[in-house]
Scaffold this active site. Structure first.
Site, mmCIF file in Angstrom:
data_model
loop_
_atom_site.group_PDB
_atom_site.id
_atom_site.type_symbol
_atom_site.label_atom_id
_atom_site.label_comp_id
_atom_site.label_asym_id
_atom_site.label_seq_id
_atom_site.Cartn_x
_atom_site.Cartn_y
_atom_site.Cartn_z
ATOM 1 N N GLY A 11 40.667 16.744 4.659
ATOM 2 C CA GLY A 11 41.623 16.286 3.660
ATOM 3 C C GLY A 11 41.411 14.862 3.192
ATOM 4 N N GLY A 59 40.843 21.848 8.753
ATOM 5 C CA GLY A 59 40.652 22.356 10.120
ATOM 6 C C GLY A 59 39.527 23.367 10.209
ATOM 7 N N LYS A 104 41.172 9.084 15.017
ATOM 8 C CA LYS A 104 41.100 9.282 16.472
ATOM 9 C C LYS A 104 39.785 9.881 16.958
ATOM 10 C CE LYS A 104 45.406 10.580 18.192
ATOM 11 N NZ LYS A 104 46.263 11.758 18.340
ATOM 12 N N ARG A 151 44.526 24.110 -4.933
ATOM 13 C CA ARG A 151 44.269 25.304 -4.117
ATOM 14 C C ARG A 151 44.470 26.590 -4.920
ATOM 15 N NH1 ARG A 151 46.946 23.107 1.443
ATOM 16 N NH2 ARG A 151 45.022 22.203 2.230
HETATM 17 P P1 AMP Z 1 41.788 11.554 10.205
HETATM 18 O O1 AMP Z 1 42.936 12.390 9.744
HETATM 19 O O2 AMP Z 1 41.593 11.542 11.683
HETATM 20 O O3 AMP Z 1 40.510 11.835 9.446
HETATM 21 O O4 AMP Z 1 42.187 10.067 9.893
HETATM 22 C C1 AMP Z 1 42.409 9.604 8.603
HETATM 23 C C2 AMP Z 1 43.294 8.407 8.672
HETATM 24 O O5 AMP Z 1 42.686 7.433 9.490
HETATM 25 C C3 AMP Z 1 43.530 7.775 7.332
HETATM 26 O O6 AMP Z 1 44.881 7.899 6.989
HETATM 27 C C4 AMP Z 1 43.141 6.316 7.547
HETATM 28 O O7 AMP Z 1 44.080 5.411 7.012
HETATM 29 C C5 AMP Z 1 43.135 6.181 9.048
HETATM 30 N N1 AMP Z 1 42.233 5.126 9.507
HETATM 31 C C6 AMP Z 1 40.938 4.970 9.150
HETATM 32 N N2 AMP Z 1 40.432 3.866 9.716
HETATM 33 C C7 AMP Z 1 41.420 3.322 10.438
HETATM 34 C C8 AMP Z 1 41.508 2.158 11.257
HETATM 35 N N3 AMP Z 1 40.461 1.344 11.430
HETATM 36 N N4 AMP Z 1 42.687 1.897 11.862
HETATM 37 C C9 AMP Z 1 43.744 2.701 11.682
HETATM 38 N N5 AMP Z 1 43.723 3.825 10.931
HETATM 39 C C10 AMP Z 1 42.569 4.117 10.322
#
Ligand code: AMP
Length: 398
Positions: free
Chosen positions: A356, A379, A200, A36
């Site tokens: 990220g 974000g 999520k 950064r």
């Molecule tokens: P996000 O911050 O919402 O983009 O989520 C990223 C995180 O989602 C990463 O740390 C991944 O390890 C996790 N992730 C991706 N696929 C899965 C899955 N099928 N089950 C659980 N965690 C997951």
């Protein structure tokens, strides 16, 4: 709208809002990743080489109640001096007489870094008198903090109201980020494929809904794919699921049909009997995951299908991994996507990777140099693609 590149900073003191929110080692307080800081160097160097001086404002971490030495920007001074090759002065407060005097006495070619702006709650509250005090540190204002452009904070947004339009502008990093996002959403070459993954559904609903207005294909992977699979009647075992979002997923799938947007979900998954790198694994249809097992990566058939869609695209946006790519057993899906995005780019597509985790994945799979743009904003980038106005950009009048 004032152009940073054509602005002459000779004899000026430029306040530059940067995002120096770098990770520090807990034990030694040494910077563990200076990406950064380096990202802001072109802006800083242009001002200095024009014959100006730079007053840097940034936040670091999330201090709760005023100054906390672990979040002090003084830990960055030595490294900043090294990478900028300029003299760096520091004041232990970002407002007040000492900071104003230091800014006043700043010489051409020098940098003044003021203390963490989030040591004041007025920063995050968007307090106007506080923003006005910050504005006294220079003659013009440059916002180069894309990472905080979605926050209406004092130093990211309100400070701009104390400068005339000809004396406020976006810096080079900010401009590059905005141009890249516009290339995807406004100058879209078709077919346009958006890849959305991560944990999520709830975090990504708005982005998927907004992308439906533009994209030809939306590929959904990662943990969020399983709520969609359940919405379609599949058995997803113990995979991540947000039951309260099942109706939302059904609506998204219906809307996509009406709009002619193709949504692609993984047909197969690498499943595991526990969330661990030592877990037993198996390959299964994503709609037939037994109880006690969870999908932790897209399977090989899904990876091939997704890669073909990506490689046939002319615009590709990627936010969120396809699986738990941090564990070797579940990294293959995300790797295939990273390689496919790189290949599409070599074939002339415009590609933007942001958020990220996807940026970390691009680095892990060594494709960063083959991507059109890897965004520094998490974000802020998400909110842009959700269709929201970024207050930090709007305040500049861009
Ligand atoms: P996000 O911050 O919402 O983009 O989520 C990223 C995180 O989602 C990463 O740390 C991944 O390890 C996790 N992730 C991706 N696929 C899965 C899955 N099928 N089950 C659980 N965690 C997951």
């Amino acid at each position: 709208m004032t152009s940073f590149s054509s602005y002459n900073f000779n004899g000026k003191k430029a306040i530059v809002r940067v995002d120096f929110n770098v990770p520090l080692s807990k034990e030694t307080l040494k910077i563990t990743d200076d990406k950064r800081m380096r990202a802001a160097l072109p802006t800083i160097k242009k001002i200095l080489s024009d014959g100006g001086a730079v007053v840097l404002i940034s936040h670091l971490g999330r201090p709760k109640n005023g100054p906390e030495s672990t979040f002090s920007l003084k830990h960055l001074c030595t490294h900043l001096e090294k990478i900028s090759e300029a003299k760096v002065n520091f004041t232990p407060d970002c407002i007040g007489i000492e900071a104003e005097n230091a800014a006043e006495n700043l010489k051409t070619g020098e940098i003044l870094l003021v203390e963490n702006v989030r040591f004041y709650k007025e920063e995050t509250n968007g307090d106007l008198p506080f923003a006005k005090q910050l504005s006294r540190l220079g003659d013009c204002f440059v916002n180069d903090a894309f990472g905080t452009a979605h926050r209406a904070h004092a130093s990211t947004t309100h400070i701009a109201s104390y400068f005339k339009s000809e004396n406020k502008m976006c810096g080079l990093l900010m401009n590059a980020e905005i141009e890249s996002a516009k290339k995807v959403m406004e100058e879209t070459k078709r077919p346009f494929t958006a890849i959305v993954g991560g944990a999520k559904v709830s975090d990504k609903v708005l982005i998927v809904e907004n992308l439906m207005k533009k994209a030809d294909h939306i590929i959904i992977g990662g943990g969020m794919a399983y709520t969609f699979k359940k919405a379609l009647g599949g058995n997803i075992g113990n995979s991540l699921c947000e039951d309260e979002r099942i109706e939302t997923c059904k609506k998204i799938l219906e809307n996509a049909c009406e709009k002619g947007v193709q949504i692609h979900l993984p047909v197969d998954s690498i499943i595991a009997n526990e969330f661990s790198k030592e877990a037993k694994t198996a390959l299964k249809s994503s709609a037939e995951i037994p109880d006690g097992w969870m999908g932790l990566d897209i399977g090989p058939e899904a990876a091939v299908e997704f890669a073909a869609i990506i490689k046939a695209s002319k615009t590709v946006l990627w936010n969120g991994p396809m699986g738990v790519f941090e564990m070797v057993a579940f990294e293959n899906g995300t790797r295939s996507i990273a390689n496919a995005v790189a290949e599409a780019t070599q074939n002339g597509a415009y590609s933007l990777i942001g958020g990220g985790d996807s940026a970390a994945a691009a680095k892990q799979f060594d494709v960063v140099s083959q991507i059109s743009h890897v965004s520094t904003g998490g974000g802020a980038l998400l909110e842009y693609f959700e269709g929201k106005v970024l207050p930090g950009v709007a305040a500049i009048g861009q």
